[in-house]
Design a protein around this motif. Sequence first.
Motif, PDB file in Angstrom:
ATOM      1  N   LEU A  16      21.278  46.728  43.200  1.00 29.55           N
ATOM      2  CA  LEU A  16      22.122  46.715  42.009  1.00 29.55           C
ATOM      3  C   LEU A  16      23.205  45.639  42.151  1.00 29.55           C
ATOM      4  O   LEU A  16      23.478  44.884  41.211  1.00 29.55           O
TER       5      LEU A  16
ATOM      6  N   TYR B 181      43.541  46.868  39.344  1.00 24.58           N
ATOM      7  CA  TYR B 181      43.319  46.307  40.682  1.00 24.58           C
ATOM      8  C   TYR B 181      41.826  46.026  40.905  1.00 24.58           C
ATOM      9  O   TYR B 181      41.438  44.945  41.343  1.00 24.58           O
TER      10      TYR B 181
ATOM     11  N   ILE C  24      32.639  42.042  47.259  1.00 20.35           N
ATOM     12  CA  ILE C  24      33.878  42.608  47.776  1.00 20.35           C
ATOM     13  C   ILE C  24      33.758  44.107  48.026  1.00 20.35           C
ATOM     14  O   ILE C  24      34.735  44.753  48.344  1.00 20.35           O
ATOM     15  N   PHE C  25      32.545  44.628  47.823  1.00 20.52           N
ATOM     16  CA  PHE C  25      32.405  46.073  47.938  1.00 20.52           C
ATOM     17  C   PHE C  25      32.562  46.516  49.382  1.00 20.52           C
ATOM     18  O   PHE C  25      32.051  45.874  50.290  1.00 20.52           O
ATOM     19  N   GLU C  26      33.264  47.611  49.545  1.00 18.93           N
ATOM     20  CA  GLU C  26      33.449  48.138  50.899  1.00 18.93           C
ATOM     21  C   GLU C  26      32.105  48.581  51.455  1.00 18.93           C
ATOM     22  O   GLU C  26      31.200  48.907  50.685  1.00 18.93           O
TER      23      GLU C  26
ATOM     24  N   PHE D  76      33.912  49.160  36.192  1.00 20.61           N
ATOM     25  CA  PHE D  76      34.863  49.086  37.309  1.00 20.61           C
ATOM     26  C   PHE D  76      36.302  49.309  36.833  1.00 20.61           C
ATOM     27  O   PHE D  76      37.113  49.871  37.541  1.00 20.61           O
TER      28      PHE D  76
ATOM     29  N   ILE E 199      21.464  50.592  45.768  1.00 20.59           N
ATOM     30  CA  ILE E 199      22.819  50.071  45.551  1.00 20.59           C
ATOM     31  C   ILE E 199      22.850  48.581  45.884  1.00 20.59           C
ATOM     32  O   ILE E 199      23.434  47.771  45.165  1.00 20.59           O
TER      33      ILE E 199
ATOM     34  N   ASN F  78      24.805  54.644  39.598  1.00 20.23           N
ATOM     35  CA  ASN F  78      25.015  53.718  40.718  1.00 20.23           C
ATOM     36  C   ASN F  78      26.173  52.764  40.460  1.00 20.23           C
ATOM     37  O   ASN F  78      26.875  52.373  41.385  1.00 20.23           O
ATOM     38  N   LEU F  79      26.373  52.387  39.193  1.00 20.74           N
ATOM     39  CA  LEU F  79      27.520  51.527  38.875  1.00 20.74           C
ATOM     40  C   LEU F  79      28.820  52.268  39.179  1.00 20.74           C
ATOM     41  O   LEU F  79      29.775  51.698  39.690  1.00 20.74           O
ATOM     42  N   ASN F  80      28.834  53.567  38.883  1.00 19.18           N
ATOM     43  CA  ASN F  80      30.033  54.359  39.194  1.00 19.18           C
ATOM     44  C   ASN F  80      30.238  54.482  40.706  1.00 19.18           C
ATOM     45  O   ASN F  80      31.362  54.484  41.183  1.00 19.18           O
ATOM     46  N   LYS F  81      29.115  54.558  41.446  1.00 19.20           N
ATOM     47  CA  LYS F  81      29.221  54.583  42.915  1.00 19.20           C
ATOM     48  C   LYS F  81      29.809  53.265  43.395  1.00 19.20           C
ATOM     49  O   LYS F  81      30.648  53.227  44.287  1.00 19.20           O
ATOM     50  N   LEU F  82      29.344  52.181  42.792  1.00 22.72           N
ATOM     51  CA  LEU F  82      29.842  50.851  43.188  1.00 22.72           C
ATOM     52  C   LEU F  82      31.330  50.729  42.930  1.00 22.72           C
ATOM     53  O   LEU F  82      32.057  50.129  43.707  1.00 22.72           O
ATOM     54  N   LYS F  83      31.779  51.307  41.819  1.00 23.05           N
ATOM     55  CA  LYS F  83      33.208  51.263  41.494  1.00 23.05           C
ATOM     56  C   LYS F  83      34.026  51.823  42.660  1.00 23.05           C
ATOM     57  O   LYS F  83      35.042  51.254  43.056  1.00 23.05           O
ATOM     58  N   ASP F  84      33.535  52.923  43.219  1.00 25.56           N
ATOM     59  CA  ASP F  84      34.264  53.535  44.328  1.00 25.56           C
ATOM     60  C   ASP F  84      34.261  52.667  45.582  1.00 25.56           C
ATOM     61  O   ASP F  84      35.027  52.908  46.509  1.00 25.56           O
ATOM     62  N   LEU F  85      33.361  51.702  45.623  1.00 27.50           N
ATOM     63  CA  LEU F  85      33.313  50.822  46.804  1.00 27.50           C
ATOM     64  C   LEU F  85      34.257  49.625  46.671  1.00 27.50           C
ATOM     65  O   LEU F  85      34.344  48.798  47.564  1.00 27.50           O
ATOM     66  N   ILE F  86      34.931  49.523  45.504  1.00 34.22           N
ATOM     67  CA  ILE F  86      35.926  48.443  45.382  1.00 34.22           C
ATOM     68  C   ILE F  86      37.272  49.010  45.850  1.00 34.22           C
ATOM     69  O   ILE F  86      37.814  49.913  45.223  1.00 34.22           O
ATOM     70  N   PRO F  87      37.780  48.509  46.962  1.00 40.03           N
ATOM     71  CA  PRO F  87      39.008  49.110  47.498  1.00 40.03           C
ATOM     72  C   PRO F  87      40.244  48.772  46.665  1.00 40.03           C
ATOM     73  O   PRO F  87      40.334  47.683  46.099  1.00 40.03           O
ATOM     74  N   VAL F  88      41.161  49.728  46.596  1.00 39.09           N
ATOM     75  CA  VAL F  88      42.429  49.510  45.884  1.00 39.09           C
ATOM     76  C   VAL F  88      43.537  49.465  46.937  1.00 39.09           C
ATOM     77  O   VAL F  88      43.525  50.256  47.880  1.00 39.09           O
TER      78      VAL F  88
END
Lengths: 648, 162
Positions: free
Chosen positions: B102, B17, B88-90, B122, B99, A9-19
Amino acid sequence: MDEKRIEENLNKLKDLIPVNYQLKESLKKRFYRNRWKKMGVAIAAAAAVLLMVFSFGIKHLQDNLITKVNAEELKIINQISFISLGKINAGKIAEYNGTIYIPLHDKGIYKYDSKGFKKIIDKPAGEVAISTNGTKLVFIANTSAGKNAIYIKDLNDGKENKIIESKDSDTYYSDATFSPDGNKIIYTEQVIVPRETHGFEVKESNINTVDLKNLKITKLTDGCCGSFVKNGDAIVFERDNKIIYKNLKDSSEKIIDEGKRPSVSPNGYYIAYEKYEIKNEKVEDVNVRINMNNIWIADASSLTTKKQVTLNVPKSVPPGMPKEEIQNYVTDTLYSYYWPVWSSDSRSIFVLKNLNEDIRGNTMQLMKIELSREELTPEEVVKKFLQAIIVRDKDFARVLMKNSPAIMIVSNPHPVAYEILESGTEGSTPYVDASLSYEYSMNGYCSVDKSRYYLSPSENGYIIDSIKHLETVEFIEKKGTFYKIENNVKTKLFDKGEIPKEILPDNLNTHATTLTYSPKTNTIFFTIQTDDRSQTRIISNNISKKEFKLIDSFENTFIPDIKVDSSGKYLAVLAYNNTSQQSNAYVYNFKTGERINLKAKFKNTKIEEISPRFWQQDKLIFQISLKEGSLYYIYDPYKPYKDEVLIP
Amino acid sequence: MVESFLEFYEKNFDDVYRYVYFKIGNKWDTDDIVSEIFKKAYEKYKSIKSNPRSWLFSIAKNTITDHYRKNKNVTLEDNISYFSYHDIFENKFEKEAEIDCLKKSIYSLPKEEIEIINLKYFAGMTHREISQIIQKTEDAVKMKVFRIIQKLKNLVIKCLEG
């Protein structure tokens, strides 16, 4: 649930941080460009020369690395009027890192920050400006001899120093601001003399600078309202109702636009100014000529683009005026927007806003316009729209709607909270579902309206096309019985007799005064007061569990207003003490059982009234009223700085 | 060297980033800070002998601290957390309860533990790279990460139970 699942789930969250891939590409291009320059020069030049050119390359790169956009590409992401000054006139304000300095006519200069509202300068001044490092204020006031003088106040040691004084009582100073390095003050010097018949005449208007090291005065040009442009070796000023950019190296001038009182952003990128235009419109066969006033921004470096950042509307035709007899009608705008000033981070503009209608109550306000390089998402647009509806900022609500109705704001029941429920697309149309809660003050009524907001792309990101009402749930108390009304079906929830005796006041002659509902926890909160006002209880009823709880009890206190946040975990309460005749505002934290006293957050500010205004999702916006005016504050129970209140 | 800097940039931009955005909470400041970080990295890149990734994230950490000192009038390290860790999560309206729990659980961790989560998950750093940034041994980092994950697991379970 195991550790592996948490890691997944932490890896899923990573993908939710926009670049920001656009930034990635633009930076990469700059590195490429720089490399190319450097290599080209390397072939041709000797090592020493190479070093010099490389240094230039780095400098060039540094200047260009911070991405910036043209004025017209900036988006207006929020607009909030957060100070109401009533009939008291304010002058040009200054801001540094969230602290606002406000000159109030005849009263002095005040500091508005998270601790309250406090006078810091006694001298009556019409304007104030702050140095770019936030340590010094410059202001203009009269001396005891009736002359004009420019003063500097050092905010670290509190000392006030007179910098220059006018030579006679016909010479006036205005528009004093610091240079970006803080070493000079730029100001307007005007000689104003009475005309032979009536009125006054400006005989001379010079833009001067005074060097703070040796107090040497230099005239830069004719005009007024000058500011330096950071890194530009230039000034921006007003002459003959035109905004002009003057290059101080070669003395060349360029007209940017028609307008008044320009203000250059501290980063040197943008200019904000007042613009006045005449617009002709035909309304119901009447030729209406409107003297339009708005705030605009323009580029300070490329000078190529501009954008209007306020939305003004004409004053309506006065009631009682027979329309059929009017052929031509000249009117002003409903608001005057003036004296734009940039925030210290160059991301907001503060503007004074005056309502041009002779009505009771607050007429002058300080408004903040937030700008961004990012576009608003559909959810953000709906959030800002609902916030504007709640704070009755009709003009900003209109900016966010494609076809705004003539009447947008209703006064009672009034909206007190909103929540974004979900978002998605219907076909290809984006929508956002949100609820808006309404309440009557001092009345056992509340309702929650759910609506679907349909949006389409616009210059700020999205705009609301239409709103579809989905459902309304109402809660009402009548003669001691509480009802829920859904789809026109009235269901009795409970009556006073079902409330456990031990949580009711001792005196049995009681009535309910106010109620609010939390959809999240399916709980209503209400107050029960004895008819003699000696005791008041705040009680909750979980409708699903049919469970009553005593939240708090007061003596000699009237509770006209309670508001629950969107999570159902916090309750804001307005309490009037009958004995002291003082109001107080509390926030109850149901998790910890804590009661937070909001008035106690202001130690050195004399508060006349305090009232919770609305929950902005999970942040409470409340207002304090002083003899000088009313100010908004934010209390955010979720943040680590929860011991403090913040200004919006 | 410049060419390898571009490769280095390409490889690390996304991680830097995300690391900055998670700490700062708004895109505007993040864009400026990330630009500043790579500007500094570009200037010094050729003098780096080893561990360029740890070095880059040390620059990132210092640039963020400088940003707060400069812009928010913050002088104490502790106060920095006051301005950090916004959601800030999309797709904020994520309906997946796990999620959502979490996210909430992460925000309830102490600041140092959030920093480790940020670096490890991250910014995608290895235990060794993290150890160089926070100046602890690799084993200590490994142990810390393990404990934080266990803690998060318990918090998420509690959150899901309501």
